[in-house]
Design a protein around this motif. Structure first.
Motif, PDB file in Angstrom:
ATOM      1  N   UNK A 148       0.832  -1.199   0.000  1.00 45.46           N
ATOM      2  CA  UNK A 148       0.000   0.000   0.000  1.00 45.46           C
ATOM      3  C   UNK A 148       0.868   1.252   0.000  1.00 45.46           C
ATOM      4  N   UNK A 149       1.958   1.162   0.732  1.00 44.52           N
ATOM      5  CA  UNK A 149       2.897   2.298   0.784  1.00 44.52           C
ATOM      6  C   UNK A 149       3.496   2.551  -0.599  1.00 44.52           C
ATOM      7  N   UNK A 150       3.804   1.483  -1.331  1.00 44.74           N
ATOM      8  CA  UNK A 150       4.345   1.630  -2.677  1.00 44.74           C
ATOM      9  C   UNK A 150       3.302   2.204  -3.625  1.00 44.74           C
ATOM     10  N   UNK A 151       2.065   1.740  -3.472  1.00 40.75           N
ATOM     11  CA  UNK A 151       0.997   2.234  -4.341  1.00 40.75           C
ATOM     12  C   UNK A 151       0.767   3.728  -4.128  1.00 40.75           C
ATOM     13  N   UNK A 152       0.892   4.188  -2.874  1.00 37.83           N
ATOM     14  CA  UNK A 152       0.669   5.600  -2.570  1.00 37.83           C
ATOM     15  C   UNK A 152       1.837   6.476  -3.004  1.00 37.83           C
ATOM     16  N   UNK A 153       3.061   5.998  -2.762  1.00 33.93           N
ATOM     17  CA  UNK A 153       4.240   6.820  -3.056  1.00 33.93           C
ATOM     18  C   UNK A 153       4.686   6.722  -4.510  1.00 33.93           C
ATOM     19  N   UNK A 154       4.455   5.575  -5.127  1.00 32.77           N
ATOM     20  CA  UNK A 154       4.880   5.385  -6.523  1.00 32.77           C
ATOM     21  C   UNK A 154       3.658   5.291  -7.429  1.00 32.77           C
ATOM     22  N   UNK A 155       3.070   4.109  -7.519  1.00 28.39           N
ATOM     23  CA  UNK A 155       1.847   3.937  -8.309  1.00 28.39           C
ATOM     24  C   UNK A 155       1.311   2.535  -8.073  1.00 28.39           C
ATOM     25  N   UNK A 156       0.059   2.330  -8.469  1.00 24.53           N
ATOM     26  CA  UNK A 156      -0.520   0.997  -8.366  1.00 24.53           C
ATOM     27  C   UNK A 156       0.205   0.005  -9.247  1.00 24.53           C
ATOM     28  N   UNK A 157       0.665   0.468 -10.415  1.00 18.54           N
ATOM     29  CA  UNK A 157       1.431  -0.409 -11.312  1.00 18.54           C
ATOM     30  C   UNK A 157       2.715  -0.880 -10.642  1.00 18.54           C
ATOM     31  N   UNK A 158       3.411   0.040  -9.965  1.00 16.14           N
ATOM     32  CA  UNK A 158       4.666  -0.305  -9.294  1.00 16.14           C
ATOM     33  C   UNK A 158       4.418  -1.304  -8.171  1.00 16.14           C
ATOM     34  N   UNK A 159       3.341  -1.091  -7.404  1.00 14.31           N
ATOM     35  CA  UNK A 159       3.016  -2.011  -6.315  1.00 14.31           C
ATOM     36  C   UNK A 159       2.674  -3.392  -6.848  1.00 14.31           C
ATOM     37  N   UNK A 160       1.937  -3.456  -7.946  1.00 14.82           N
ATOM     38  CA  UNK A 160       1.579  -4.747  -8.537  1.00 14.82           C
ATOM     39  C   UNK A 160       2.802  -5.474  -9.087  1.00 14.82           C
TER      40      UNK A 160
ATOM     41  N   UNK B 111      -4.589  -7.347  -6.041  1.00 15.74           N
ATOM     42  CA  UNK B 111      -3.942  -6.380  -6.912  1.00 15.74           C
ATOM     43  C   UNK B 111      -4.503  -4.976  -6.662  1.00 15.74           C
ATOM     44  N   UNK B 112      -3.656  -3.992  -6.879  1.00 15.60           N
ATOM     45  CA  UNK B 112      -4.048  -2.614  -6.650  1.00 15.60           C
ATOM     46  C   UNK B 112      -4.604  -1.995  -7.942  1.00 15.60           C
ATOM     47  N   UNK B 113      -5.496  -1.022  -7.762  1.00 12.75           N
ATOM     48  CA  UNK B 113      -6.021  -0.307  -8.921  1.00 12.75           C
ATOM     49  C   UNK B 113      -4.880   0.435  -9.600  1.00 12.75           C
ATOM     50  N   UNK B 114      -4.858   0.364 -10.897  1.00  9.47           N
ATOM     51  CA  UNK B 114      -3.753   0.993 -11.621  1.00  9.47           C
ATOM     52  C   UNK B 114      -4.261   1.582 -12.929  1.00  9.47           C
ATOM     53  N   UNK B 115      -3.558   2.589 -13.378  1.00  8.57           N
ATOM     54  CA  UNK B 115      -3.884   3.213 -14.664  1.00  8.57           C
ATOM     55  C   UNK B 115      -3.064   2.531 -15.741  1.00  8.57           C
ATOM     56  N   UNK B 116      -3.747   2.093 -16.777  1.00  5.87           N
ATOM     57  CA  UNK B 116      -3.071   1.442 -17.891  1.00  5.87           C
ATOM     58  C   UNK B 116      -3.093   2.378 -19.096  1.00  5.87           C
ATOM     59  N   UNK B 117      -1.928   2.665 -19.603  1.00  5.84           N
ATOM     60  CA  UNK B 117      -1.819   3.546 -20.752  1.00  5.84           C
ATOM     61  C   UNK B 117      -1.437   2.716 -21.977  1.00  5.84           C
ATOM     62  N   UNK B 118      -2.167   2.919 -23.039  1.00  8.99           N
ATOM     63  CA  UNK B 118      -1.860   2.185 -24.265  1.00  8.99           C
ATOM     64  C   UNK B 118      -0.526   2.664 -24.824  1.00  8.99           C
ATOM     65  N   UNK B 119       0.305   1.714 -25.195  1.00 14.79           N
ATOM     66  CA  UNK B 119       1.621   2.063 -25.734  1.00 14.79           C
ATOM     67  C   UNK B 119       1.465   2.885 -27.011  1.00 14.79           C
ATOM     68  N   UNK B 120       2.255   3.959 -27.103  1.00 12.59           N
ATOM     69  CA  UNK B 120       2.195   4.782 -28.305  1.00 12.59           C
ATOM     70  C   UNK B 120       2.909   4.058 -29.447  1.00 12.59           C
ATOM     71  N   UNK B 121       2.188   3.890 -30.524  1.00 14.27           N
ATOM     72  CA  UNK B 121       2.740   3.249 -31.720  1.00 14.27           C
ATOM     73  C   UNK B 121       2.855   4.314 -32.801  1.00 14.27           C
TER      74      UNK B 121
END
Length: 357
Positions: A112-124, A154-164
């Motif tokens: 949870x600390x990682x999700x708050x300080x970094x991101x949900x993606x990083x925590x996952x 798993x933590x809620x995370x924002x998923x960004x589509x890779x720029x092609x």
């Protein structure tokens, strides 16, 4: 006490070591007496003592990272090392404490600390790496079978589509380059869909000019073993590679080398820089790999063939690499039902009233 080997293999292993574990006798062959004596002197635990053997969190991390360094790529190893570093930096987790005392609640708070300080993606990502490390510890270090990391959701995370990039933007960057080797490298990415490091480690032994093909090697799998695959290339790429080899007699084993005549390792800012100079939205090497797959799909190449070219083990992974090359598709919209003539007139009248016309 070590003694001379009386068995048939004495020529290969002249010395025999002998030791006791409880009432059980063990023997082992060695080439020199010193190795036999060292083996005999190793302090062994009784089976009952082995069950009570405790492993601290730091020992678990050290042993697993040693395994990861030998069996995974450098990028994956660094990712796992950072996951442990972040875990041990959390309050309430002592690296010298027994691993068997680590609870799911402690893990939950740490992630949870990682999700708050970094991101949900990083925590996952940390959760995935540490869960795999714990499973390894269960197998080799007798850690508790209940995995405290897999219990955490798993933590809620924002998923960004890779720029092609578009093909036009790719060619703008390509034509903006002045160095012939840089242009060749970029063209190789477009023609092969290679991962970044696959072309970095490409050697002249991996180029078959007679059959017009190249061999790409990678180590992206669970067991970390190296794999390779030959891929056919177009005639113009094979001819360009041959000119590159003949025109650079001082080249080393690798096809693409830096100004220091060394193989590239990262080159992470180079493509971003040339994109900026060409006036296009920055894209990365992996974006070209996605573009490669999308171009093949747009030409109706079967999905299994694209999977082979990308060297994916799963067809589902290949599907994620395919992107639409057009932002709009009017033919699809034409298939949708429209308004009747009377509804169209009514809608137009309301629209004029809103605009005050």
């Amino acid at each position: 006490m070590a003694y001379k080997n009386p068995n048939k293999n004495k020529d290969k292993f002249p010395w025999m070591g002998q030791r006791f574990i409880g009432k059980t006798k063990q023997r082992k062959c060695f080439t020199i007496k010193k190795e036999a004596l060292l083996w005999e002197s190793e302090q062994l635990l009784e089976p009952a003592e082995q069950k009570t053997l405790t492993v601290c969190l730091l020992d678990w991390a050290t042993e697993y990272l040693r395994h990861a360094e030998q069996n995974f790529t450098g990028k994956t190893f660094c990712e796992k090392r950072i996951a442990f570093r972040q875990l041990f930096a959390c309050p309430g987790i002592n690296p010298k404490e027994s691993a068997s005392r680590l609870t799911a609640l402690q893990v939950q708070k740490a992630l949870q600390r990682q999700a708050a300080s970094r991101s949900g993606n990083a925590a996952n990502k940390d959760r995935k790496n540490l869960s795999a490390a714990w499973s390894w510890g269960v197998k080799f270090l007798r850690l508790p079978t209940e995995n405290p990391f897999s219990k955490v959701e798993k933590f809620a995370s924002e998923r960004f589509e890779r720029y092609v990039p578009t093909l036009d933007d790719f060619w703008k960057v390509f034509h903006s380059l002045e160095d012939d080797q840089d242009k060749l490298m970029l063209y190789c990415y477009l023609q092969t869909g290679a991962r970044r490091d696959e072309l970095f480690r490409l050697t002249w032994a991996d180029v078959d000019f007679l059959r017009k093909r190249i061999r790409l090697s990678w180590r992206k799998n669970k067991v970390g073993e190296w794999r390779s695959q030959w891929l056919s290339v177009k005639d113009d790429l094979a001819e360009w590679l041959l000119r590159h080899k003949k025109g650079n007699s001082d080249l080393k084993a690798h096809v693409f080398v830096s100004y220091r005549s060394l193989a590239y390792q990262y080159r992470q800012h180079w493509l971003k820089k040339v994109c900026k100079e060409a006036g296009v939205k920055p894209f990365g090497f992996h974006g070209i790999r996605h573009l490669f797959a999308s171009i093949l799909a747009a030409q109706n190449v079967p999905l299994v063939e694209i999977q082979y070219m990308l060297r994916h083990t799963s067809l589902a992974t290949t599907q994620r690499y395919i992107h639409r090359l057009k932002k709009e598709n009017r033919e699809v919209l034409a298939a949708l039902p429209g308004l009747t003539a009377s509804e169209t007139k009514s809608t137009s009248k309301v629209h004029r009233q809103v605009l005050g016309v």
